[in-house]
Design a protein around this motif. Structure first.
Motif, PDB file in Angstrom:
ATOM      1  N   ARG A  55       0.867  -1.168   0.000  1.00 54.55           N
ATOM      2  CA  ARG A  55       0.000   0.000   0.000  1.00 54.55           C
ATOM      3  C   ARG A  55       0.907   1.221   0.000  1.00 54.55           C
ATOM      4  N   ALA A  56       0.750   2.076  -0.963  1.00 62.21           N
ATOM      5  CA  ALA A  56       1.610   3.253  -1.089  1.00 62.21           C
ATOM      6  C   ALA A  56       1.299   4.281  -0.008  1.00 62.21           C
ATOM      7  N   ALA A  73       3.522   4.186   4.022  1.00 62.25           N
ATOM      8  CA  ALA A  73       3.399   3.007   3.163  1.00 62.25           C
ATOM      9  C   ALA A  73       3.379   1.766   4.059  1.00 62.25           C
ATOM     10  N   ALA A  74       2.708   0.722   3.608  1.00 64.48           N
ATOM     11  CA  ALA A  74       2.598  -0.485   4.427  1.00 64.48           C
ATOM     12  C   ALA A  74       2.523  -1.726   3.554  1.00 64.48           C
ATOM     13  N   ARG A  75       2.942  -2.850   4.131  1.00 64.89           N
ATOM     14  CA  ARG A  75       2.746  -4.157   3.523  1.00 64.89           C
ATOM     15  C   ARG A  75       1.489  -4.736   4.152  1.00 64.89           C
ATOM     16  N   VAL A  76       0.588  -5.245   3.324  1.00 65.79           N
ATOM     17  CA  VAL A  76      -0.683  -5.753   3.836  1.00 65.79           C
ATOM     18  C   VAL A  76      -0.933  -7.176   3.334  1.00 65.79           C
TER      19      VAL A  76
END
Length: 90
Positions: A55-56, A73-76
């Motif tokens: 996710r930007a 920003a995240a990793r999902v």
């Protein structure tokens, strides 16, 4: 269905004790988490694929104050259902 109901179902279907079914379920979930944490995909043929999406960074608004905030920003975790699972539902 919650975790205890799933353990009951696994124990009944596999003809094992509830304790063994619980350990098997915990081991499965841990294996999926570990693989995804490393950025890998977990594919269960006929069921689906667990994978990591990105996710930007973006800007958002605080609903209470209306102030603009920056969202990192995240990793999902994501899941894509397999054909057999889709067919079973329809």
């Amino acid at each position: 269905m919650n975790k205890s109901e799933m353990i009951d179902q696994i124990a009944k279907s596999a003809d094992v004790s509830k304790a063994a079914a619980g350990r098997a379920l915990d081991a499965t979930v841990t294996a999926i988490k570990t693989a995804m944490k490393k950025g890998g995909m977990v594919t269960l043929v006929g069921f689906g694929t667990f994978y990591v999406g990105k996710r930007a960074a973006r800007s958002g608004r605080n609903p209470r104050t209306g102030a603009s905030i920056k969202i990192k920003a995240a990793r999902v975790p994501k899941f894509r259902a397999g054909k057999a699972l889709k067919d079973a539902l329809n």
